[in-house]
Write an enzyme that holds these catalytic residues in place. Sequence first.
Site, mmCIF file in Angstrom:
data_model
loop_
_atom_site.group_PDB
_atom_site.id
_atom_site.type_symbol
_atom_site.label_atom_id
_atom_site.label_comp_id
_atom_site.label_asym_id
_atom_site.label_seq_id
_atom_site.Cartn_x
_atom_site.Cartn_y
_atom_site.Cartn_z
ATOM 1 N N CYS A 1 81.139 84.453 -9.571
ATOM 2 C CA CYS A 1 79.706 84.317 -9.837
ATOM 3 C C CYS A 1 78.926 85.408 -9.076
ATOM 4 C CB CYS A 1 79.236 82.934 -9.414
ATOM 5 S SG CYS A 1 77.627 82.466 -10.082
ATOM 6 N N GLY B 1 109.595 75.667 -12.465
ATOM 7 C CA GLY B 1 109.082 74.311 -12.630
ATOM 8 C C GLY B 1 109.885 73.246 -11.912
ATOM 9 N N CYS C 1 76.484 79.565 -16.995
ATOM 10 C CA CYS C 1 76.196 79.437 -15.566
ATOM 11 C C CYS C 1 74.713 79.737 -15.315
ATOM 12 C CB CYS C 1 77.061 80.405 -14.762
ATOM 13 S SG CYS C 1 76.577 80.559 -13.027
ATOM 14 N N CYS D 1 74.642 83.227 -13.121
ATOM 15 C CA CYS D 1 75.141 84.524 -13.588
ATOM 16 C C CYS D 1 75.304 84.579 -15.101
ATOM 17 C CB CYS D 1 76.463 84.862 -12.905
ATOM 18 S SG CYS D 1 77.861 83.971 -13.592
ATOM 19 N N CYS E 1 78.927 78.466 -11.801
ATOM 20 C CA CYS E 1 80.352 78.766 -11.695
ATOM 21 C C CYS E 1 80.951 78.033 -10.496
ATOM 22 C CB CYS E 1 80.574 80.256 -11.448
ATOM 23 S SG CYS E 1 80.096 81.331 -12.795
HETATM 24 ZN ZN LIG Z 1 78.102 82.090 -12.321
#
Ligand SMILES: [Zn+2]
Lengths: 358, 258
Positions: free
Chosen positions: A279, A39, A248, A251, A273
């Site tokens: 996807c 970090g 989505c 999909c 997506c």
């Molecule tokens: Zn998708």
Amino acid sequence: MNAHATGAMPEITYNFAYLDEQTKRMIRRAILKAIAVPGYQVPFAAREMPMPYGWGTGGVQVTAAVLGPDDVLKVIDQGADDTTNAVAIRGFFEKTARVATTTSAREATVIQTRHRIPETPLTENQILVYQVPIPEPLRFLEPRETETRQLHALAEYGLMHVKLYEDIARHGHIATTYAYPVEVAGRYVMDPSPIPKFDNPKLDDCPALQLFGAGREKRIYAIPPFTRVRSLDFEDHPFRVQRFAQPCALCAATGVYLDEVILDDKGGRMFVCSDTDYCNERQEAGHRGEMAGEAGRASPSPQPSPLRGEGADGALNLSPTGKGRPEGPGEGTWGVPTTPSSAGDPGSARAAPSGMTK
Amino acid sequence: MIEQPLLIAEGLSKNYGARIGCRDVSLEVYPGEVLAVVGESGSGKSTLLGLLSTELEASAGRVSYRLRDGRLADLASLGAAEKRLLMRTDWGFVRQNPADGLRMAVSAGGNVGERLMAVGWRHYGHIRDEAIDWLGRVEIAADRVDDDPRAFSGGMRQRLQIARNLVTRPRLVFMDEPTGGLDVSVQARLLDLIRQLVAELGLAVIIVTHDLAVARLLSHRMVVMRHGRVIETGITDQVLDDPREPYTQLLVSSVLAA
Ligand SMILES: [Zn+2]
Ligand SMILES: Nc1ncnc2c1ncn2[C@@H]1O[C@H](COP(=O)(O)OP(=O)(O)OP(=O)(O)O)[C@@H](O)[C@H]1O
Ligand SMILES: [Mg+2]
């Protein structure tokens, strides 16, 4: 670039991955230090790359330093493999390192990304390289670099909470949806780059090595594999990720980050997506969203909708609706007018820029 | 006094190249005491304040401070973390220019809450309640808590600075011309408020002013500076009513425009 193999002209030969060995060693040293201090922003002598800063030169340099000849590279930009930026960077390494490339998150060993973490879980054999516009999470409230360095050194992070406090005071909730600050390994507070906060949980305990490169600001930082990464919050306003009301449209995936796609000028739209590889893979496996028929397999890659956030003043990109994309003149935005090739405007985002690819 | 000093300065000097900012100043400040630093423009008041609060590095001399555990510490010997913790919890700073003491783009509540968050407060509701309480104490209405100081008048900004500092209950507050640039009536109200808070909270204050009326109203003791040196020191009323040094006499008789 003038490396086009035209006619009998010999192709220009590059050093592997464009950068000379000494530069790559220098960058690797910075990366090792970054891994040793999770970090922490390690300064490095960033090089000019044959592309504008807006194209993620920090990420490109990190990728160049970690890439080996047997690596398989994937480049994503806002979740898609086919934007100008992704195509250009992929083409750059195909040409300069002759590495194999892929769009599959599963097959890739190195993934350079802007604005997303793949939905496909990453593995110990992978490195995720982020393009970072503004590495300093405290910048928007404390512009003095000498002061922010002190604050990190002494782990004085009250200011970070002032930012979140302001969000709640103004919006009733923590409205920061991108570049949402995290605490790494219980010590340094870090800007995860303008990924949606939806992706923040993926930072935590991730098996892959995560490297962050900021070219213009000359900083590298890292999250080693399996590191605790905690999103900052308040006891009475705990960290939460965005939720999407529907799956989505292509999909039928749920629990993934969706982009809004405008279908026509009559208000037609759908949510798909943002991770196009994920996807496509699901569609190939037979998953069907409610608009899969109409939209076809072409999977309309979501247009970067009117860009927002990331102002020139270094303010964090606030996207109160939770649906916006980061915008502005930060690294990783479209149309940064610098040499040698102009990045084009958002409207022509799909067009390959001249001089960048074969 | 039976009490031990809160802050002790010994032989403080500051040179700006060849120019003298402050020369060989020694003084003590006791808990709950208001010390005024007066003198004409350029006499070294702000330089001295900067040295006492260690915002400026001294060319010579040292400053010691009694920590909450009773230990008297040479401030130069404290680590960076310890010193910063001290500065944002046990000390306060009220600047003449509010933009130097406030975050102008952050709401009043955020300004007051910053120190609380810096010491680990992580409950939004509690931070906000505490901020509203402190705004009330400095006579800023609760419904201004989400406004940022750019929307505030000069007097309100100074009161907000005070709230922002006092929220962690400091024991010592440094003020440099806190009423400078304010209208007379606004000044009077601010001075009243400072006086009341000082008494209520038992604050020690080191206040720089070129206005002897401010020194008279607020301070218990005062030091008079000239050419970087302290030329006279004493109980405020005594110094003002019966100045010993000819220069102080001139100041008091307003012959000198301080
Ligand atoms: Zn998708
Ligand atoms: N940063 C600096 N560099 C050089 N000289 C300085 C600096 N700050 C102050 N000085 C000089 O040091 C002397 C004391 O200045 P200082 O600001 O302490 O006076 P002051 O009593 O606060 O004056 P004023 O009432 O005008 O605020 C002056 O001669 C001033 O010009
Ligand atoms: Mg001054």
